[in-house]
Design a protein around this motif. Structure first.
Motif, PDB file in Angstrom:
ATOM      1  N   GLU A 139       1.042  -1.172  -0.100  1.00  0.00           N
ATOM      2  CA  GLU A 139       0.005   0.091  -0.077  1.00  0.00           C
ATOM      3  C   GLU A 139       0.832   1.225  -0.048  1.00  0.00           C
ATOM      4  O   GLU A 139       1.884   1.382   0.838  1.00  0.00           O
ATOM      5  N   LEU A 140       0.774   2.174  -0.921  1.00  0.00           N
ATOM      6  CA  LEU A 140       1.467   3.136  -1.109  1.00  0.00           C
ATOM      7  C   LEU A 140       0.743   4.479  -1.175  1.00  0.00           C
ATOM      8  O   LEU A 140      -0.445   4.460  -1.846  1.00  0.00           O
ATOM      9  N   ALA A 141       1.058   5.428  -0.296  1.00  0.00           N
ATOM     10  CA  ALA A 141       0.567   6.805  -0.285  1.00  0.00           C
ATOM     11  C   ALA A 141       1.026   7.595  -1.260  1.00  0.00           C
ATOM     12  O   ALA A 141       2.009   7.446  -1.955  1.00  0.00           O
ATOM     13  N   PRO A 142       0.126   8.663  -1.761  1.00  0.00           N
ATOM     14  CA  PRO A 142       0.705   9.648  -2.766  1.00  0.00           C
ATOM     15  C   PRO A 142       2.022  10.113  -2.547  1.00  0.00           C
ATOM     16  O   PRO A 142       2.289  10.309  -1.295  1.00  0.00           O
ATOM     17  N   GLY A 143       2.884  10.255  -3.261  1.00  0.00           N
ATOM     18  CA  GLY A 143       4.324  10.766  -3.074  1.00  0.00           C
ATOM     19  C   GLY A 143       5.381   9.662  -2.512  1.00  0.00           C
ATOM     20  O   GLY A 143       6.439   9.982  -2.320  1.00  0.00           O
ATOM     21  N   ALA A 144       4.818   8.193  -2.511  1.00  0.00           N
ATOM     22  CA  ALA A 144       5.652   7.242  -1.841  1.00  0.00           C
ATOM     23  C   ALA A 144       6.668   6.806  -2.901  1.00  0.00           C
ATOM     24  O   ALA A 144       6.191   6.749  -4.258  1.00  0.00           O
ATOM     25  N   THR A 166       3.314 -17.239  -6.260  1.00  0.00           N
ATOM     26  CA  THR A 166       3.513 -15.958  -5.874  1.00  0.00           C
ATOM     27  C   THR A 166       2.417 -14.979  -6.402  1.00  0.00           C
ATOM     28  O   THR A 166       2.056 -15.200  -7.473  1.00  0.00           O
ATOM     29  N   ARG A 167       2.052 -14.205  -5.403  1.00  0.00           N
ATOM     30  CA  ARG A 167       0.989 -12.917  -5.722  1.00  0.00           C
ATOM     31  C   ARG A 167       1.559 -11.746  -5.406  1.00  0.00           C
ATOM     32  O   ARG A 167       1.811 -11.580  -4.200  1.00  0.00           O
ATOM     33  N   LEU A 168       1.603 -10.695  -6.260  1.00  0.00           N
ATOM     34  CA  LEU A 168       2.104  -9.479  -5.937  1.00  0.00           C
ATOM     35  C   LEU A 168       0.918  -8.444  -6.398  1.00  0.00           C
ATOM     36  O   LEU A 168       0.536  -8.348  -7.247  1.00  0.00           O
ATOM     37  N   THR A 169       0.390  -7.706  -5.278  1.00  0.00           N
ATOM     38  CA  THR A 169      -0.535  -6.629  -5.432  1.00  0.00           C
ATOM     39  C   THR A 169      -0.100  -5.370  -4.866  1.00  0.00           C
ATOM     40  O   THR A 169       0.503  -5.315  -3.632  1.00  0.00           O
ATOM     41  N   VAL A 170      -0.209  -4.313  -5.694  1.00  0.00           N
ATOM     42  CA  VAL A 170       0.238  -3.195  -5.168  1.00  0.00           C
ATOM     43  C   VAL A 170      -0.797  -2.009  -5.556  1.00  0.00           C
ATOM     44  O   VAL A 170      -1.230  -2.083  -6.691  1.00  0.00           O
ATOM     45  N   ARG A 171      -1.063  -1.065  -4.429  1.00  0.00           N
ATOM     46  CA  ARG A 171      -2.099  -0.124  -4.602  1.00  0.00           C
ATOM     47  C   ARG A 171      -1.461   1.132  -4.337  1.00  0.00           C
ATOM     48  O   ARG A 171      -0.613   1.305  -3.451  1.00  0.00           O
ATOM     49  N   LEU A 172      -1.720   2.316  -5.135  1.00  0.00           N
ATOM     50  CA  LEU A 172      -1.097   3.373  -5.049  1.00  0.00           C
ATOM     51  C   LEU A 172      -2.361   4.580  -4.596  1.00  0.00           C
ATOM     52  O   LEU A 172      -3.131   4.549  -5.501  1.00  0.00           O
ATOM     53  N   GLY A 174      -4.780   4.151  -3.019  1.00  0.00           N
ATOM     54  CA  GLY A 174      -6.022   3.459  -2.838  1.00  0.00           C
ATOM     55  C   GLY A 174      -6.525   2.593  -4.298  1.00  0.00           C
ATOM     56  O   GLY A 174      -7.382   2.063  -4.318  1.00  0.00           O
ATOM     57  N   ARG A 175      -5.683   3.083  -5.294  1.00  0.00           N
ATOM     58  CA  ARG A 175      -5.916   2.398  -6.535  1.00  0.00           C
ATOM     59  C   ARG A 175      -5.149   1.378  -7.056  1.00  0.00           C
ATOM     60  O   ARG A 175      -3.767   1.496  -6.791  1.00  0.00           O
ATOM     61  N   LEU A 176      -5.651   0.425  -7.730  1.00  0.00           N
ATOM     62  CA  LEU A 176      -4.871  -0.819  -7.999  1.00  0.00           C
ATOM     63  C   LEU A 176      -3.836  -0.407  -9.020  1.00  0.00           C
ATOM     64  O   LEU A 176      -4.017   0.248 -10.264  1.00  0.00           O
ATOM     65  N   LEU A 177      -2.242  -0.581  -8.877  1.00  0.00           N
ATOM     66  CA  LEU A 177      -1.510  -0.484  -9.630  1.00  0.00           C
ATOM     67  C   LEU A 177      -0.904  -1.839 -10.435  1.00  0.00           C
ATOM     68  O   LEU A 177      -0.632  -1.648 -11.636  1.00  0.00           O
ATOM     69  N   LEU A 178      -0.776  -2.593  -9.642  1.00  0.00           N
ATOM     70  CA  LEU A 178      -0.343  -3.930 -10.286  1.00  0.00           C
ATOM     71  C   LEU A 178      -1.075  -5.218  -9.526  1.00  0.00           C
ATOM     72  O   LEU A 178      -0.806  -5.133  -8.185  1.00  0.00           O
ATOM     73  N   ASP A 179      -1.451  -6.185 -10.133  1.00  0.00           N
ATOM     74  CA  ASP A 179      -1.901  -7.446  -9.571  1.00  0.00           C
ATOM     75  C   ASP A 179      -1.541  -8.640 -10.558  1.00  0.00           C
ATOM     76  O   ASP A 179      -1.862  -8.786 -11.424  1.00  0.00           O
ATOM     77  N   GLN A 180      -0.344  -9.353  -9.886  1.00  0.00           N
ATOM     78  CA  GLN A 180       0.118 -10.273 -10.883  1.00  0.00           C
ATOM     79  C   GLN A 180       0.400 -11.786 -10.119  1.00  0.00           C
ATOM     80  O   GLN A 180       1.155 -11.575  -8.762  1.00  0.00           O
ATOM     81  N   GLN A 181      -0.097 -12.797 -10.617  1.00  0.00           N
ATOM     82  CA  GLN A 181       0.115 -14.063  -9.955  1.00  0.00           C
ATOM     83  C   GLN A 181       0.973 -15.055 -10.944  1.00  0.00           C
ATOM     84  O   GLN A 181       0.818 -14.923 -12.057  1.00  0.00           O
ATOM     85  N   GLY A 237       0.723   4.380 -14.340  1.00  0.00           N
ATOM     86  CA  GLY A 237       1.032   5.032 -13.011  1.00  0.00           C
ATOM     87  C   GLY A 237       2.570   5.385 -12.954  1.00  0.00           C
ATOM     88  O   GLY A 237       3.071   5.128 -13.914  1.00  0.00           O
ATOM     89  N   PRO A 238       2.819   5.882 -11.958  1.00  0.00           N
ATOM     90  CA  PRO A 238       4.269   6.508 -11.887  1.00  0.00           C
ATOM     91  C   PRO A 238       5.335   5.400 -11.595  1.00  0.00           C
ATOM     92  O   PRO A 238       5.594   5.220 -10.497  1.00  0.00           O
ATOM     93  N   ALA A 239       5.268   4.333 -12.733  1.00  0.00           N
ATOM     94  CA  ALA A 239       5.976   2.996 -12.187  1.00  0.00           C
ATOM     95  C   ALA A 239       6.295   2.309 -13.460  1.00  0.00           C
ATOM     96  O   ALA A 239       5.932   2.613 -14.530  1.00  0.00           O
ATOM     97  N   ALA A 240       7.485   1.677 -13.023  1.00  0.00           N
ATOM     98  CA  ALA A 240       8.086   0.659 -14.284  1.00  0.00           C
ATOM     99  C   ALA A 240       8.112  -0.609 -13.776  1.00  0.00           C
ATOM    100  O   ALA A 240       8.562  -0.787 -12.632  1.00  0.00           O
TER     101      ALA A 240
END
Length: 262
Positions: A139-144, A166-172, A174-181, A237-240
């Motif tokens: 869970e990432l806050a804005p600006g994290a 494995t499952r990786l779920t990332v939210r920025l 509150g919005r879903l950025l990545l959900d991968q299994q 989103g601001p991610a790679a």
């Protein structure tokens, strides 16, 4: 305090239950404090020397884990303005153990506004006969800012792989950025086919979330040679995200590192 061997013996075939907690906070003087640094069972935590504003923590395996039936968890929080680096002293080896149950390893990461978290453990090795499910929730806050690396090695030298999911779920904000299994090993359909790993036995990814990508998104890059393949792609989103496959862990690490280099 219970010794690791006694803990394993006491839990028997039901496996070990252990949780580690890390909380990092800005001390208001340009550095990061660790008001909470608590591990148990196989999850021992050590603070190491750091320079600049960051705090550094190493996860040390105090006993063989995860084994069949184990339930392990790590919760790490970087509060607003904190800079936290988390690594491990050695690779994590998933083993079959006496219990014929699936092992679980759950990681929860939270990063506050203006904070920075680097999650850079050594590889996870799925030994023959093992069965592990690992989940990571971020869970990432804005600006994290986040630098997250995971590497999976399927089997030790000269042996067949265990089962690994494995499952990786990332939210920025509150919005879903990545959900991968991902699922590899015996019983996972198509994992060794040409569309997935083919002849490779190492897979991994490196995720970078940085507000700077909002102004200058990452460009798609493809790296391919005799040692493996990697691709760097921008996310919505601001991610790679860099993803790679390779014959072994050493070449996998090289590909992931090269994929995000300028």
């Amino acid at each position: 305090m219970t010794a690791p061997g006694a803990l394993r013996a006491a839990t028997g075939c039901h496996g070990v239950r252990a949780t580690a907690r890390i909380v990092a906070e800005s001390d208001g003087r340009g550095r990061t404090a660790l008001p909470v640094l608590a591990g148990e069972g196989p999850l021992a935590l050590r603070r190491t020397r750091a320079t600049g504003p960051e705090a550094r923590v190493i996860i040390v395996g105090a006993m063989s884990a995860p084994l069949g039936g184990d339930r392990l968890a790590i919760h790490a929080t970087a509060g607003p303005g904190a800079v936290l680096h988390i690594g491990s002293a050695a690779a994590t080896v998933s083993l079959p153990g006496r219990a014929r149950e699936q092992a679980r390893y759950d990681v929860t990461l939270a990063v506050g506004d203006g904070a920075e978290l680097h999650w850079l453990p050594e590889p996870l090795i799925a030994a023959a006969g093992s069965d592990l499910r690992m989940t990571t929730h971020v869970e990432l806050a804005p600006g994290a800012r986040l630098v997250y690396r995971e590497e999976q090695i399927l089997g030790r030298t000269g042996e067949q792989p265990g089962r690994l999911t494995t499952r990786l779920t990332v939210r920025l904000a509150g919005r879903l950025l990545l959900d991968q299994q991902l699922s590899f090993g015996p019983g996972a359909p198509g994992w060794s086919g040409p569309a997935v790993l083919h002849t490779h036995r190492a897979a991994g990814q490196l995720l970078v979330v940085d507000p700077a990508f909002a102004e200058k998104p990452a460009r798609i890059r493809v790296l391919s040679d005799d040692e493996g393949e990697a691709v760097l792609t921008p996310l919505a989103g601001p991610a790679a995200l860099a993803s790679a496959v390779a014959p072994d862990g050493l070449r996998l690490r090289r590909l992931l590192s090269a994929s995000v280099a300028p």
